[in-house]
Write an enzyme that holds these catalytic residues in place. Structure first.
Site, PDB file in Angstrom:
ATOM      1  N   LYS A 180     -21.018  53.457  16.107  1.00 53.78           N
ATOM      2  CA  LYS A 180     -22.360  53.649  15.541  1.00 53.78           C
ATOM      3  C   LYS A 180     -23.010  52.283  15.401  1.00 53.78           C
ATOM      4  O   LYS A 180     -22.733  51.539  14.465  1.00 53.78           O
ATOM      5  CB  LYS A 180     -22.222  54.321  14.175  1.00 53.78           C
ATOM      6  CG  LYS A 180     -23.387  55.191  13.736  1.00 53.78           C
ATOM      7  CD  LYS A 180     -24.733  54.518  13.671  1.00 53.78           C
ATOM      8  CE  LYS A 180     -24.973  53.769  12.372  1.00 53.78           C
ATOM      9  NZ  LYS A 180     -26.252  53.007  12.402  1.00 53.78           N
ATOM     10  N   GLY A 233     -20.713  44.798   7.939  1.00 52.40           N
ATOM     11  CA  GLY A 233     -22.054  44.894   7.375  1.00 52.40           C
ATOM     12  C   GLY A 233     -22.070  44.389   5.958  1.00 52.40           C
ATOM     13  O   GLY A 233     -21.274  43.519   5.590  1.00 52.40           O
ATOM     14  N   THR A 237     -22.871  48.608   1.485  1.00 54.13           N
ATOM     15  CA  THR A 237     -22.558  49.692   2.419  1.00 54.13           C
ATOM     16  C   THR A 237     -21.054  49.778   2.647  1.00 54.13           C
ATOM     17  O   THR A 237     -20.498  50.882   2.758  1.00 54.13           O
ATOM     18  CB  THR A 237     -23.294  49.478   3.765  1.00 54.13           C
ATOM     19  OG1 THR A 237     -24.663  49.235   3.502  1.00 54.13           O
ATOM     20  CG2 THR A 237     -23.171  50.696   4.646  1.00 54.13           C
ATOM     21  N   GLU A 255     -15.446  44.008   7.177  1.00 52.40           N
ATOM     22  CA  GLU A 255     -15.914  42.652   7.495  1.00 52.40           C
ATOM     23  C   GLU A 255     -17.291  42.523   6.871  1.00 52.40           C
ATOM     24  O   GLU A 255     -18.267  43.042   7.408  1.00 52.40           O
ATOM     25  CB  GLU A 255     -16.002  42.466   9.016  1.00 52.40           C
ATOM     26  CG  GLU A 255     -14.696  42.640   9.765  1.00 52.40           C
ATOM     27  CD  GLU A 255     -13.816  41.395   9.731  1.00 52.40           C
ATOM     28  OE1 GLU A 255     -14.185  40.421   9.039  1.00 52.40           O
ATOM     29  OE2 GLU A 255     -12.769  41.407  10.391  1.00 52.40           O
ATOM     30  N   CYS A 289     -22.728  36.181   9.373  1.00 58.08           N
ATOM     31  CA  CYS A 289     -21.886  36.394   8.190  1.00 58.08           C
ATOM     32  C   CYS A 289     -21.188  35.112   7.793  1.00 58.08           C
ATOM     33  O   CYS A 289     -21.012  34.826   6.622  1.00 58.08           O
ATOM     34  CB  CYS A 289     -20.885  37.497   8.469  1.00 58.08           C
ATOM     35  SG  CYS A 289     -19.909  37.202   9.937  1.00 58.08           S
ATOM     36  N   GLU A 388     -25.790  35.914  -0.926  1.00 59.56           N
ATOM     37  CA  GLU A 388     -26.017  35.799   0.517  1.00 59.56           C
ATOM     38  C   GLU A 388     -27.494  36.044   0.803  1.00 59.56           C
ATOM     39  O   GLU A 388     -28.008  37.118   0.514  1.00 59.56           O
ATOM     40  CB  GLU A 388     -25.159  36.826   1.266  1.00 59.56           C
ATOM     41  CG  GLU A 388     -25.223  36.643   2.753  1.00 59.56           C
ATOM     42  CD  GLU A 388     -24.426  37.702   3.499  1.00 59.56           C
ATOM     43  OE1 GLU A 388     -24.563  38.889   3.189  1.00 59.56           O
ATOM     44  OE2 GLU A 388     -23.668  37.318   4.410  1.00 59.56           O
TER      45      GLU A 388
HETATM   46  P1  NAD Z   1     -25.765  47.157   6.534  1.00 62.14           P
HETATM   47  O1  NAD Z   1     -24.581  47.344   5.680  1.00 62.14           O
HETATM   48  O2  NAD Z   1     -27.097  47.574   6.015  1.00 62.14           O
HETATM   49  O3  NAD Z   1     -25.596  47.922   7.940  1.00 62.14           O
HETATM   50  C1  NAD Z   1     -24.467  47.763   8.744  1.00 62.14           C
HETATM   51  C2  NAD Z   1     -24.180  49.062   9.474  1.00 62.14           C
HETATM   52  O4  NAD Z   1     -23.881  50.076   8.514  1.00 62.14           O
HETATM   53  C3  NAD Z   1     -25.357  49.597  10.291  1.00 62.14           C
HETATM   54  O5  NAD Z   1     -24.867  50.175  11.489  1.00 62.14           O
HETATM   55  C4  NAD Z   1     -25.918  50.680   9.397  1.00 62.14           C
HETATM   56  O6  NAD Z   1     -26.579  51.702  10.113  1.00 62.14           O
HETATM   57  C5  NAD Z   1     -24.660  51.214   8.767  1.00 62.14           C
HETATM   58  N1  NAD Z   1     -24.881  51.936   7.506  1.00 62.14           N
HETATM   59  C6  NAD Z   1     -25.915  51.800   6.627  1.00 62.14           C
HETATM   60  N2  NAD Z   1     -25.762  52.668   5.586  1.00 62.14           N
HETATM   61  C7  NAD Z   1     -24.615  53.343   5.814  1.00 62.14           C
HETATM   62  C8  NAD Z   1     -23.906  54.346   5.082  1.00 62.14           C
HETATM   63  N3  NAD Z   1     -24.374  54.859   3.933  1.00 62.14           N
HETATM   64  N4  NAD Z   1     -22.725  54.787   5.587  1.00 62.14           N
HETATM   65  C9  NAD Z   1     -22.233  54.276   6.739  1.00 62.14           C
HETATM   66  N5  NAD Z   1     -22.870  53.352   7.477  1.00 62.14           N
HETATM   67  C10 NAD Z   1     -24.052  52.875   7.014  1.00 62.14           C
HETATM   68  O7  NAD Z   1     -25.746  45.627   6.906  1.00 62.14           O
HETATM   69  P2  NAD Z   1     -26.864  44.804   7.647  1.00 62.14           P
HETATM   70  O8  NAD Z   1     -27.874  44.383   6.659  1.00 62.14           O
HETATM   71  O9  NAD Z   1     -27.301  45.523   8.859  1.00 62.14           O
HETATM   72  O10 NAD Z   1     -25.983  43.551   8.119  1.00 62.14           O
HETATM   73  C11 NAD Z   1     -25.957  42.386   7.417  1.00 62.14           C
HETATM   74  C12 NAD Z   1     -24.668  42.252   6.620  1.00 62.14           C
HETATM   75  O11 NAD Z   1     -23.551  42.314   7.487  1.00 62.14           O
HETATM   76  C13 NAD Z   1     -24.574  40.896   5.966  1.00 62.14           C
HETATM   77  O12 NAD Z   1     -24.097  41.035   4.638  1.00 62.14           O
HETATM   78  C14 NAD Z   1     -23.572  40.155   6.811  1.00 62.14           C
HETATM   79  O13 NAD Z   1     -22.916  39.117   6.157  1.00 62.14           O
HETATM   80  C15 NAD Z   1     -22.662  41.242   7.224  1.00 62.14           C
HETATM   81  N6  NAD Z   1     -21.911  40.871   8.444  1.00 62.14           N
HETATM   82  C16 NAD Z   1     -20.598  40.587   8.334  1.00 62.14           C
HETATM   83  C17 NAD Z   1     -19.874  40.192   9.444  1.00 62.14           C
HETATM   84  C18 NAD Z   1     -18.408  39.876   9.348  1.00 62.14           C
HETATM   85  O14 NAD Z   1     -17.749  39.823  10.360  1.00 62.14           O
HETATM   86  N7  NAD Z   1     -17.858  39.646   8.169  1.00 62.14           N
HETATM   87  C19 NAD Z   1     -20.504  40.109  10.686  1.00 62.14           C
HETATM   88  C20 NAD Z   1     -21.859  40.411  10.766  1.00 62.14           C
HETATM   89  C21 NAD Z   1     -22.547  40.807   9.621  1.00 62.14           C
END
Ligand code: NAD
Length: 486
Positions: A180, A233, A237, A255, A289, A388
């Protein structure tokens, strides 16, 4: 003129068949460089997730994928990796349009995806169980087996790299995946699925459902037919995903975010450090991240580092992704508002702005641009030094000696990565051991992002490890077989 996207973006991949969402609903992707409508995607939801989980299970139980030997899986992954590398320029263009990422960064991401596939292709037939010494009359062995159907929820900031590290490792171990991607950016994920299919990945081994997080993402993490979830993410979430998966006792890799520091000691090679100090804050407009959003500097060299970082900030070129400058736009208006909110907090507290980069003259009015900003003399407890921001904002904090540096470095709720700059060998080891995070870089930052290097966090940055061989353990389970033969 609407950009050329050479495939139908409105389709999901389920069981080897491309089709629209069961509901027929769609969403619109936006080009962050100018705010224009970029492409229509399917708004997949629970019914599509359910069909994908079923297709993945069928691929394992009755399909070609389940019948593949480890060596055959390796050959397929290797073919996909070569095809991805051959299309790196096109993937970079799609990523520039969709994420707002300068072309050179998109190309680097595409080549990283190819490299993940190459690495995991080679690993498929080199991971195995053991025989264990036990009581007389027994032979005991362990079998390393795939979980089964794995769910992969991916954010918008590095779609290709994150698909490479999670889906690449999961397929290598013989799992079938339901992926997804993020609703903000998913073109390169859809392009990757087409490449994989054309390179011979059997039907159902990889299923892709675009859609909203709270619909498709929530349905995937709560689906009782899933055997493992890999989530990348935000912290909020991630907690929802873990809670949903817990209902079926499904293991989860998280992650999450970070507030990663680089520690610069007075004995460091500051010339060598400078490009790493700045690049790790502004790469992908700070939406990384593992961004080094905190720069901690020993007081005796603080003014020098501040001045030299400021000079680099002033030279940054910020503009549209296809212009391939140093920094592109951020992903959305919402993300820009979050970053501007933190900059307003800094202003309200009277924090010093050491430097702010300018935008190039002709940025499109509808684009989501933020001026990269270096804040100086920031109190370690301030929100901009603790939370962050996920934008091109770095804070400079002075410290006095090792103990002070460590207390500040470890003093946030996050623990993803850290960098240490010092020529003192003993200090390098003391810091590497005492920093609370998943990766420590000494006299570098990121080590070129090597796919071989296990990656993941502690504290609010998550748990579990992806990348490297370690990921193969995460995407498999161990069965013990004890045979009594007398
Ligand atoms: P997010 O949590 O909003 O979204 C990430 C994913 O989760 C998307 O595909 C989204 O559609 C999905 N999602 C949203 N709500 C959901 C739910 N209720 N149930 C299941 N899935 C759901 O994050 P974002 O704002 O898109 O990404 C930024 C964040 O990701 C930052 O905090 C960043 O640090 C983190 N990140 C971490 C890494 C890592 O490897 N540690 C890498 C990249 C990004």
């Amino acid at each position: 003129m609407k950009p050329d996207i050479p495939f139908d973006t409105t389709q999901l991949l389920i069981g080897g068949v491309w089709r629209g969402a069961a509901s027929g609903a769609t969403l619109m992707l936006e080009n962050p460089s100018d705010g224009s409508a970029l492409a229509t995607i399917a708004r997949g939801a629970a019914a599509d997730i359910d069909a994908s989980v079923g297709a993945a299970r069928a691929a394992l139980d009755a399909g070609d994928w389940g019948r593949c030997s480890a060596a055959e899986r390796g050959r397929v992954l290797a073919r996909i990796g070569l095809a991805v590398a051959a299309q790196a320029d096109e993937l970079a263009r799609l990523e520039a349009l969709d994420v707002g990422k300068p072309l050179k960064q998109g190309r680097a991401d595409a080549l990283a995806l190819a490299r993940y596939l190459e690495f995991y292709a080679g690993a498929c037939d080199k991971i195995h169980g053991e025989t264990l010494p036990y009581l007389n009359g027994y032979t005991v062995l362990t079998l390393r087996e795939p979980h089964g159907v794995t769910g992969h929820i991916v954010p918008w900031n590095y779609p290709m790299q994150i698909v490479g590290r999670s889906v690449g490792a999961a397929l290598a171990m013989g799992n079938a995946c339901v992926l997804k991607p993020a609703e903000e950016a998913c073109l390169t994920v859809l392009a990757f699925a087409r490449i994989a299919q054309q390179a011979g990945l059997p039907d159902g081994a990889l299923n892709v459902v675009t859609g909203l997080g709270e619909e498709a993402g929530a349905a995937l993490s709560a689906h009782p037919g899933i055997d493992h979830v890999s989530f990348t993410g935000s912290v909020a979430t991630g907690a929802l995903v873990q809670a949903a998966a817990a209902r079926s006792a499904v293991p989860v890799t998280l992650e999450l975010g970070g507030k990663s520091p680089q520690l610069v000691f007075a004995d460091a090679d500051i010339d060598a450090a400078l490009p790493f100090l700045v690049n790790a804050g502004i790469q992908n407009a700070g939406q990384t991240c593992s961004a080094a959003s905190r720069i901690l500097v020993e007081r005796s060299v603080y003014a020098d580092v501040r001045e030299r970082m400021a000079a680099r900030y002033k030279a940054l070129r910020v503009g549209p992704a296809l212009a391939d400058l140093d920094v592109g736009p951020v992903i959305s208006r919402r993300q820009r508002d979050v970053i501007e909110h933190y900059l307003a907090l800094a202003r309200d507290s009277g924090l010093a702005v050491a430097a702010q980069a300018a935008l190039v003259a002709d940025v499109p009015a509808g684009g989501h641009y933020v001026r990269p900003t270096l804040l100086a003399d920031v109190p370690e407890a301030h929100a901009v030094a603790q939370q962050e921001i996920f934008g091109p904002v770095q804070v400079l904090i002075p410290f006095d000696g090792e103990a002070d540096a460590l207390a500040i470095a470890n003093g946030t709720p996050f623990g993803l990565v850290a960098g240490v700059w010092t020529r003192d060998g003993g200090r390098q080891l003391r810091m590497a051991r005492a920093l609370k995070c998943g990766q420590v870089f000494v006299n570098n930052y990121g080590a070129g992002g090597g796919v071989e290097l296990p990656f993941g966090g502690v504290k609010l940055s998550g748990h579990g490890r992806e990348k490297g061989f370690e990921a193969l353990y995460g995407f498999s389970t161990l069965k013990t077989v004890a045979i009594h033969h007398g």
